[in-house]
Design an enzyme around this catalytic site. Structure first.
Site, PDB file in Angstrom:
ATOM      1  N   CYS A 148       0.857  -1.189   0.000  1.00 21.76           N
ATOM      2  CA  CYS A 148       0.000   0.000   0.000  1.00 21.76           C
ATOM      3  C   CYS A 148       0.891   1.235   0.000  1.00 21.76           C
ATOM      4  CB  CYS A 148      -0.890  -0.009   1.248  1.00 21.76           C
ATOM      5  SG  CYS A 148      -1.745   1.546   1.540  1.00 21.76           S
TER       6      CYS A 148
ATOM      7  N   ARG B 233     -10.729 -11.916  -9.776  1.00 20.15           N
ATOM      8  CA  ARG B 233      -9.768 -10.920 -10.281  1.00 20.15           C
ATOM      9  C   ARG B 233      -9.741  -9.730  -9.331  1.00 20.15           C
ATOM     10  NH1 ARG B 233     -10.923  -6.375 -14.096  1.00 20.15           N
ATOM     11  NH2 ARG B 233     -12.961  -7.367 -14.297  1.00 20.15           N
TER      12      ARG B 233
ATOM     13  N   ASP C 216     -14.482 -12.757 -12.286  1.00 19.68           N
ATOM     14  CA  ASP C 216     -14.137 -13.205 -13.639  1.00 19.68           C
ATOM     15  C   ASP C 216     -12.653 -13.553 -13.766  1.00 19.68           C
ATOM     16  OD1 ASP C 216     -12.946 -10.736 -13.556  1.00 19.68           O
ATOM     17  OD2 ASP C 216     -14.175  -9.835 -15.132  1.00 19.68           O
TER      18      ASP C 216
ATOM     19  N   CYS D 192      -4.770   0.716   6.722  1.00 24.40           N
ATOM     20  CA  CYS D 192      -5.057   2.159   6.753  1.00 24.40           C
ATOM     21  C   CYS D 192      -6.371   2.523   6.082  1.00 24.40           C
ATOM     22  CB  CYS D 192      -3.900   2.954   6.153  1.00 24.40           C
ATOM     23  SG  CYS D 192      -3.784   2.886   4.353  1.00 24.40           S
TER      24      CYS D 192
ATOM     25  N   CYS E 146      -8.510  -6.258  -9.146  1.00 24.32           N
ATOM     26  CA  CYS E 146      -8.168  -5.261 -10.157  1.00 24.32           C
ATOM     27  C   CYS E 146      -7.691  -4.010  -9.409  1.00 24.32           C
ATOM     28  CB  CYS E 146      -9.439  -4.989 -10.956  1.00 24.32           C
ATOM     29  SG  CYS E 146      -9.244  -3.789 -12.258  1.00 24.32           S
TER      30      CYS E 146
ATOM     31  N   HIS F 205     -10.910  -2.849  -7.053  1.00 23.85           N
ATOM     32  CA  HIS F 205     -12.127  -3.659  -6.893  1.00 23.85           C
ATOM     33  C   HIS F 205     -11.799  -5.111  -7.201  1.00 23.85           C
ATOM     34  CE1 HIS F 205     -13.870   0.366  -7.447  1.00 23.85           C
ATOM     35  NE2 HIS F 205     -14.839  -0.081  -6.681  1.00 23.85           N
TER      36      HIS F 205
ATOM     37  N   CYS G 240      -7.364  -6.366 -18.722  1.00 19.26           N
ATOM     38  CA  CYS G 240      -8.357  -5.343 -18.362  1.00 19.26           C
ATOM     39  C   CYS G 240      -7.783  -3.934 -18.298  1.00 19.26           C
ATOM     40  CB  CYS G 240      -9.039  -5.691 -17.044  1.00 19.26           C
ATOM     41  SG  CYS G 240      -8.032  -5.383 -15.571  1.00 19.26           S
TER      42      CYS G 240
ATOM     43  N   CYS H 141      -7.017  -1.225   1.802  1.00 20.68           N
ATOM     44  CA  CYS H 141      -5.911  -1.680   2.640  1.00 20.68           C
ATOM     45  C   CYS H 141      -6.457  -1.970   4.037  1.00 20.68           C
ATOM     46  CB  CYS H 141      -4.842  -0.594   2.704  1.00 20.68           C
ATOM     47  SG  CYS H 141      -3.561  -0.927   3.924  1.00 20.68           S
TER      48      CYS H 141
ATOM     49  N   CYS I  48       0.591   3.382   3.436  1.00 22.36           N
ATOM     50  CA  CYS I  48       1.077   2.941   4.757  1.00 22.36           C
ATOM     51  C   CYS I  48       2.141   1.856   4.709  1.00 22.36           C
ATOM     52  CB  CYS I  48      -0.091   2.457   5.616  1.00 22.36           C
ATOM     53  SG  CYS I  48      -0.675   0.798   5.196  1.00 22.36           S
TER      54      CYS I  48
ATOM     55  N   HIS J 248      -8.202   3.176  -0.436  1.00 29.61           N
ATOM     56  CA  HIS J 248      -8.808   2.491  -1.582  1.00 29.61           C
ATOM     57  C   HIS J 248      -7.720   1.952  -2.517  1.00 29.61           C
ATOM     58  CE1 HIS J 248     -11.600   1.803  -4.931  1.00 29.61           C
ATOM     59  NE2 HIS J 248     -10.703   2.385  -5.703  1.00 29.61           N
TER      60      HIS J 248
HETATM   61 FE    FE Z   1      -2.471   1.110   3.704  1.00 27.59          FE
END
Ligand code: FE
Length: 139
Positions: free
Chosen positions: A54, A125, A116, A106, A127, A112, A72, A103, A57, A109
């Site tokens: 991440c 998956r 599939d 922390c 992504c 997703h 993709c 994560c 963090c 985001h």
């Molecule tokens: Fe994090």
């Protein structure tokens, strides 16, 4: 969209710390749930062996051994590095129902997950935006 999660994550980073640490695009993706443009990310074609962390963090989130070419436009993985490395929330934005990946340390985001993925490797998956991660190459 700002992070509206009511969960409390173990690592709390202040806005000042995050703004200082992250470039504007990473900040937008990690903290405002943005998405990098497909096929543009640094790690989309990364073939090196190592660990993805991440970017906010440093939590280890994915290993290159679970990465695959999904076509993709974003780095795709079949599994997180450990089940508890990531957190999952339902995301109803943009007129879709999706599972958001955050994560676990922390709450930032990451991307997703979709049902599939490769069927012989779990069928999922993950992504993930390149700008939400740092890559540590195995030495
Ligand atoms: Fe994090």
């Amino acid at each position: 969209m700002k992070n509206k999660s009511k969960k409390t994550y173990p690592i709390q980073l202040s806005e000042d710390e995050l703004r200082a640490k992250l470039d504007p695009e990473s900040y937008h993706v990690l903290r405002e749930k943005g998405t990098e443009r497909p096929f543009t990310g640094t790690y989309y074609h990364n073939k090196e062996t190592g660990i993805y962390e991440c970017k906010a963090c440093g939590n280890e989130i994915f290993h290159s051994s679970k990465m695959y070419d999904s076509g993709c436009g974003w780095p795709s993985f079949t599994h997180p590095i450990r089940p508890d490395a990531i957190d999952v929330e339902m995301d109803y934005s943009h007129f879709m129902i999706r599972e958001e990946i955050l994560c676990a340390k922390c709450g930032s985001h990451l991307g997703h997950r979709f049902p599939d993925g490769p069927k012989d490797r779990g069928g999922i998956r993950y992504c993930i935006n390149s700008v939400s991660m740092d890559f540590k190459k195995d030495s």
